[in-house]
Design a protein around this motif. Structure first.
Motif, PDB file in Angstrom:
ATOM      1  N   TYR A 193      63.102  32.282 -18.685  1.00 40.26           N
ATOM      2  CA  TYR A 193      62.164  33.037 -17.859  1.00 40.26           C
ATOM      3  C   TYR A 193      61.235  33.835 -18.768  1.00 40.26           C
ATOM      4  CZ  TYR A 193      60.382  35.629 -13.858  1.00 40.26           C
ATOM      5  OH  TYR A 193      59.563  36.149 -12.883  1.00 40.26           O
ATOM      6  N   LEU A 194      59.942  33.741 -18.505  1.00 41.83           N
ATOM      7  CA  LEU A 194      58.937  34.339 -19.365  1.00 41.83           C
ATOM      8  C   LEU A 194      59.182  35.837 -19.574  1.00 41.83           C
ATOM      9  CD1 LEU A 194      56.211  33.817 -20.842  1.00 41.83           C
ATOM     10  CD2 LEU A 194      55.076  34.553 -18.742  1.00 41.83           C
ATOM     11  N   GLY A 195      59.143  36.263 -20.839  1.00 43.87           N
ATOM     12  CA  GLY A 195      59.216  37.677 -21.160  1.00 43.87           C
ATOM     13  C   GLY A 195      60.595  38.210 -21.452  1.00 43.87           C
ATOM     14  N   PHE A 196      61.635  37.353 -21.392  1.00 41.92           N
ATOM     15  CA  PHE A 196      62.997  37.797 -21.667  1.00 41.92           C
ATOM     16  C   PHE A 196      63.593  36.910 -22.765  1.00 41.92           C
ATOM     17  CE2 PHE A 196      62.096  39.246 -17.406  1.00 41.92           C
ATOM     18  CZ  PHE A 196      62.588  40.538 -17.408  1.00 41.92           C
ATOM     19  N   PRO A 197      63.255  37.193 -24.025  1.00 37.11           N
ATOM     20  CA  PRO A 197      63.677  36.309 -25.117  1.00 37.11           C
ATOM     21  C   PRO A 197      65.187  36.212 -25.277  1.00 37.11           C
ATOM     22  CG  PRO A 197      62.801  38.380 -25.981  1.00 37.11           C
ATOM     23  CD  PRO A 197      62.486  38.349 -24.520  1.00 37.11           C
ATOM     24  N   ARG A 198      65.913  37.227 -24.850  1.00 34.88           N
ATOM     25  CA  ARG A 198      67.372  37.169 -24.937  1.00 34.88           C
ATOM     26  C   ARG A 198      67.997  36.719 -23.625  1.00 34.88           C
ATOM     27  NH1 ARG A 198      65.482  41.170 -28.107  1.00 34.88           N
ATOM     28  NH2 ARG A 198      65.258  42.626 -26.367  1.00 34.88           N
ATOM     29  N   GLY A 199      67.142  36.352 -22.660  1.00 35.47           N
ATOM     30  CA  GLY A 199      67.632  35.927 -21.358  1.00 35.47           C
ATOM     31  C   GLY A 199      67.907  37.117 -20.457  1.00 35.47           C
ATOM     32  N   ILE A 200      68.114  36.821 -19.194  1.00 32.47           N
ATOM     33  CA  ILE A 200      68.442  37.858 -18.217  1.00 32.47           C
ATOM     34  C   ILE A 200      69.255  37.212 -17.099  1.00 32.47           C
ATOM     35  CG2 ILE A 200      66.276  37.506 -16.956  1.00 32.47           C
ATOM     36  CD1 ILE A 200      66.330  40.537 -16.324  1.00 32.47           C
ATOM     37  N   SER A 201      70.245  37.928 -16.610  1.00 36.52           N
ATOM     38  CA  SER A 201      71.031  37.383 -15.509  1.00 36.52           C
ATOM     39  C   SER A 201      70.197  37.410 -14.233  1.00 36.52           C
ATOM     40  CB  SER A 201      72.318  38.195 -15.306  1.00 36.52           C
ATOM     41  OG  SER A 201      72.038  39.472 -14.754  1.00 36.52           O
ATOM     42  N   GLY A 202      70.505  36.502 -13.325  1.00 29.77           N
ATOM     43  CA  GLY A 202      69.785  36.477 -12.057  1.00 29.77           C
ATOM     44  C   GLY A 202      69.945  37.774 -11.285  1.00 29.77           C
ATOM     45  N   MET A 203      71.135  38.367 -11.365  1.00 33.18           N
ATOM     46  CA  MET A 203      71.377  39.625 -10.658  1.00 33.18           C
ATOM     47  C   MET A 203      70.464  40.729 -11.192  1.00 33.18           C
ATOM     48  SD  MET A 203      72.969  42.815 -11.212  1.00 33.18           S
ATOM     49  CE  MET A 203      74.343  42.607 -12.342  1.00 33.18           C
ATOM     50  N   ARG A 204      70.354  40.843 -12.513  1.00 37.78           N
ATOM     51  CA  ARG A 204      69.531  41.917 -13.085  1.00 37.78           C
ATOM     52  C   ARG A 204      68.049  41.680 -12.814  1.00 37.78           C
ATOM     53  NH1 ARG A 204      72.532  45.372 -15.378  1.00 37.78           N
ATOM     54  NH2 ARG A 204      74.478  44.854 -16.448  1.00 37.78           N
ATOM     55  N   LEU A 205      67.630  40.429 -12.888  1.00 36.62           N
ATOM     56  CA  LEU A 205      66.238  40.128 -12.577  1.00 36.62           C
ATOM     57  C   LEU A 205      65.918  40.522 -11.139  1.00 36.62           C
ATOM     58  CD1 LEU A 205      63.583  38.809 -13.552  1.00 36.62           C
ATOM     59  CD2 LEU A 205      64.448  36.649 -12.649  1.00 36.62           C
ATOM     60  N   ALA A 206      66.815  40.188 -10.229  1.00 38.23           N
ATOM     61  CA  ALA A 206      66.600  40.509  -8.818  1.00 38.23           C
ATOM     62  C   ALA A 206      66.598  42.008  -8.576  1.00 38.23           C
ATOM     63  CB  ALA A 206      67.667  39.836  -7.957  1.00 38.23           C
ATOM     64  N   GLN A 207      67.520  42.727  -9.190  1.00 37.51           N
ATOM     65  CA  GLN A 207      67.589  44.164  -8.960  1.00 37.51           C
ATOM     66  C   GLN A 207      66.397  44.901  -9.545  1.00 37.51           C
ATOM     67  OE1 GLN A 207      69.612  45.380  -6.722  1.00 37.51           O
ATOM     68  NE2 GLN A 207      70.278  43.241  -6.561  1.00 37.51           N
ATOM     69  N   ARG A 208      65.911  44.423 -10.693  1.00 34.18           N
ATOM     70  CA  ARG A 208      64.703  45.038 -11.257  1.00 34.18           C
ATOM     71  C   ARG A 208      63.508  44.805 -10.341  1.00 34.18           C
ATOM     72  NH1 ARG A 208      64.963  43.862 -17.817  1.00 34.18           N
ATOM     73  NH2 ARG A 208      67.021  44.800 -18.162  1.00 34.18           N
ATOM     74  N   ALA A 209      63.395  43.593  -9.824  1.00 31.29           N
ATOM     75  CA  ALA A 209      62.290  43.289  -8.917  1.00 31.29           C
ATOM     76  C   ALA A 209      62.405  44.100  -7.627  1.00 31.29           C
ATOM     77  CB  ALA A 209      62.252  41.798  -8.613  1.00 31.29           C
ATOM     78  N   ARG A 210      63.626  44.239  -7.112  1.00 28.59           N
ATOM     79  CA  ARG A 210      63.842  45.027  -5.891  1.00 28.59           C
ATOM     80  C   ARG A 210      63.432  46.488  -6.117  1.00 28.59           C
ATOM     81  NH1 ARG A 210      68.281  48.065  -3.910  1.00 28.59           N
ATOM     82  NH2 ARG A 210      68.346  48.158  -1.651  1.00 28.59           N
ATOM     83  N   SER A 211      63.846  47.052  -7.242  1.00 27.76           N
ATOM     84  CA  SER A 211      63.493  48.441  -7.552  1.00 27.76           C
ATOM     85  C   SER A 211      61.978  48.591  -7.680  1.00 27.76           C
ATOM     86  CB  SER A 211      64.177  48.883  -8.844  1.00 27.76           C
ATOM     87  OG  SER A 211      65.583  48.871  -8.698  1.00 27.76           O
ATOM     88  N   GLN A 212      61.345  47.593  -8.280  1.00 25.53           N
ATOM     89  CA  GLN A 212      59.893  47.617  -8.437  1.00 25.53           C
ATOM     90  C   GLN A 212      59.208  47.581  -7.078  1.00 25.53           C
ATOM     91  OE1 GLN A 212      58.607  44.365 -10.884  1.00 25.53           O
ATOM     92  NE2 GLN A 212      56.693  45.355 -11.477  1.00 25.53           N
ATOM     93  N   ALA A 213      59.708  46.719  -6.182  1.00 25.65           N
ATOM     94  CA  ALA A 213      59.111  46.624  -4.848  1.00 25.65           C
ATOM     95  C   ALA A 213      59.318  47.916  -4.059  1.00 25.65           C
ATOM     96  CB  ALA A 213      59.717  45.436  -4.095  1.00 25.65           C
ATOM     97  N   ILE A 214      60.511  48.504  -4.152  1.00 30.53           N
ATOM     98  CA  ILE A 214      60.790  49.772  -3.459  1.00 30.53           C
ATOM     99  C   ILE A 214      59.862  50.872  -3.955  1.00 30.53           C
ATOM    100  CG2 ILE A 214      62.508  51.604  -3.221  1.00 30.53           C
ATOM    101  CD1 ILE A 214      64.640  49.419  -3.080  1.00 30.53           C
TER     102      ILE A 214
END
Length: 558
Positions: free
Chosen positions: A277-298
């Motif tokens: 996924y673009l921008g995460f050179p060490r990778g990111i779990s699906g859960m963390r990606l989703a929670q970051r996006a949720r926090s951003q939307a909130i």
């Protein structure tokens, strides 16, 4: 029990690493070794004392072994530990080229420039990300947000536990006889306990026979919205596409609501590690990606309602009404982002053991229970490969079962290479599960060779089914046209007889004005996280245009 350990390994620069890692000394036991053999002996001592290694930090040039060979030896003892290589500036470029293929194959988790001074926060950001990944997938949470009280670890309990993990909430399960269980039971005020019981975020405990009940207790129901309010945008589905639409819609001033039937993140939220996924050179779990996006939307004002599937939509000229079990939502625009679900195996003996050794999806929280077990993963997509990598940290062996001759047509190349390197994972092609059973939980499965018809029985402690995509849109109104497989048609793919004045809908618009479709649910979509996110953001200008057309129609002509 001792703190988790961080093992530092270097000959020339051990003092530099020790100086940098002093800040972690409160929460981790820091061990130092001057060579690979000494680190191996240190690891064995930690294990013998009942401890666990969270992270190895190794110089790119060790005195007695190639760093990748050293990692291989340490991994054999502690497969769950994360592995980080750090190189001195004098040979950073040279070693980065030499070690890059190993990083691509998953032989280690990160390659960093060794700090040359204080407060190198770029370095430490990488370290904490790696430790955070270890802490969320390996270690039991030290402080839980959610307590589940249940006498048995049955399918319902595990489903709730997995839901909480996907929502980013640290969760622990206790028996009713434990002190923690007794504390929660005492808060029922004499009410007859019906297990599992969930106490989340310090709220009153809830007798929760289903994930739906837990979600409503924590997040509320759509009926909490003022029934007289018509919102600009309702997004159905909280996967990557829906989350991207929420972020961009709310940030551009649209009143935005997301309704998600299960956990935020959708199918992608179950992925243990997404590395491309673009921008995460060490990778990111699906859960963390989703929670970051949720926090951003909130942050931009999006409201989320979890645990309420949409049951139907009444199509209107200006306002569409969405019906749920908890109330109705009225919106000027609707974005369908419900994604797909895993197809059922449709083997009765297997499906009867779901939650008891059989799991649809990655079931991240079940991985810890697979220690010393032989595990099977059914599926050839990226989700199956990611699940296999994660399970290999716990299980004795992981076998991927596919009907095709190879993974090449369905899985990303980087993931195939990572699986080929992993000694715990094997791929069994031209195979399918035809039977299984056990006393109270899964103990064996029977496989059929699809080319020869030969049957074979295998002992197993876990079967993880990631079988491909079935659309989640039974609720979609008949006016929205779908293809023969049930995926929503958009843009030029809709039948020409539905075009208005010979012009097709916008590229993400359906046959109903004001209703759009993005992500995996859309016919012809790429079925990748990044593609879904791109569609979610791209649909917002179309929504704006639609709402502007409604506003213009309200203005009387002069």
């Amino acid at each position: 029990m001792p703190n988790p350990a961080i093992v530092l390994v270097s000959d020339k620069y051990l003092d530099v690493l020790e100086e940098q890692f002093w800040r972690y000394g409160r929460d981790y036991d820091i061990h130092s070794a001057s060579n690979a053999q000494q680190a191996l002996e240190t690891t064995e001592q930690i294990r013998a004392a009942g401890g666990q290694v969270a992270l190895y930090v190794a110089d790119s040039r060790l005195a007695d072994a190639h760093v990748l060979k050293a990692f291989h030896n340490w991994r054999a003892i502690v497969p769950t530990a994360r592995r980080l290589v750090t190189a001195h500036m004098d040979h950073f470029r040279e070693d980065s080229v030499a070690l890059r293929p190993g990083l691509a194959k998953g032989k280690f988790d990160a390659f960093l420039l060794m700090p040359r001074g204080v407060r190198d926060e770029e370095f430490h950001t990488a370290v904490t990300e790696v430790l955070s990944d270890w802490g969320s997938t390996v270690a039991a949470p030290e402080v839980e947000t959610v307590r589940i009280i249940s006498p048995v670890l049955d399918g319902h309990t595990m489903a709730i536990r997995d839901f909480m993990y996907r929502m980013g909430m640290p969760v622990r399960t206790f028996s009713p006889e434990s002190s923690e269980g007794q504390e929660v039971l005492a808060q029922l005020d004499g009410q007859e306990p019906k297990y599992p019981i969930v106490r989340a975020l310090g709220s009153e405990p809830v007798c929760a026979p289903s994930v739906h009940d837990v979600a409503v207790a924590i997040y509320g129901a759509p009926s909490d919205i003022d029934v007289d309010q018509v919102v600009d945008l309702v997004i159905v589905g909280g996967g990557p596409a829906g989350l991207a639409a929420a972020v961009y819609g709310a940030s551009e001033g649209l009143s935005t609501v997301v309704v998600e039937a299960e956990a935020i993140g959708g199918q992608a939220g179950t992925s243990s590690m997404i590395r491309n996924y673009l921008g995460f050179p060490r990778g990111i779990s699906g859960m963390r990606l989703a929670q970051r996006a949720r926090s951003q939307a909130i942050r931009f004002g999006t409201r989320f309602f979890t645990g309420w599937p949409v049951e139907g939509v009444s199509v209107g000229d200006r306002v569409h009404t969405l019906k749920t079990g908890g109330g109705e939502l009225r919106a000027r625009a609707v974005v369908i982002a419900t994604g797909v679900s895993y197809r059922k195996l449709r083997v009765e003996a297997i499906d009867s053991l779901v939650g008891r050794g059989v799991f649809y999806g990655a079931a991240m929280t079940a991985a810890r229970e697979m220690e010393d077990q032989d595990v099977f993963v059914v599926g050839g997509g990226n989700s199956a490969g990611q699940a296999a990598v994660h399970l290999s940290r716990f299980a004795r062996s992981v076998t991927i079962l596919i009907r095709r001759p190879s993974l090449a047509a369905t899985m990303s190349d980087y993931l195939i290479k990572e699986l080929e390197y992993n000694p715990m994972v094997t791929v069994r092609s031209c195979s399918e599960v035809v039977d299984g059973g056990g006393e109270g939980r899964l103990e064996w499965i029977e496989l059929k060779d699809t080319t020869t018809g030969e049957l074979s029985r295998h002992q197993t402690g876990g079967l993880f089914l990631l079988l491909g995509a079935e659309p989640l849109c039974d609720w979609v109104p008949s006016e929205v046209i779908k293809d023969e497989r049930g995926f929503v048609l958009t843009g030029r793919d809709v039948p020409k007889e539905t075009w208005i004045n010979g012009v097709p809908p916008g590229n993400l618009a359906t046959t109903v004005p004001g209703i759009f479709a993005v992500g995996d649910i859309r016919a012809g979509s790429m079925k990748r996280v990044a593609a879904a996110s791109g569609e979610g953001s791209s649909v917002v200008p179309l929504v704006h245009s639609w709402i502007e057309s409604l506003n213009e129609a309200e203005v009387p002509s002069s």
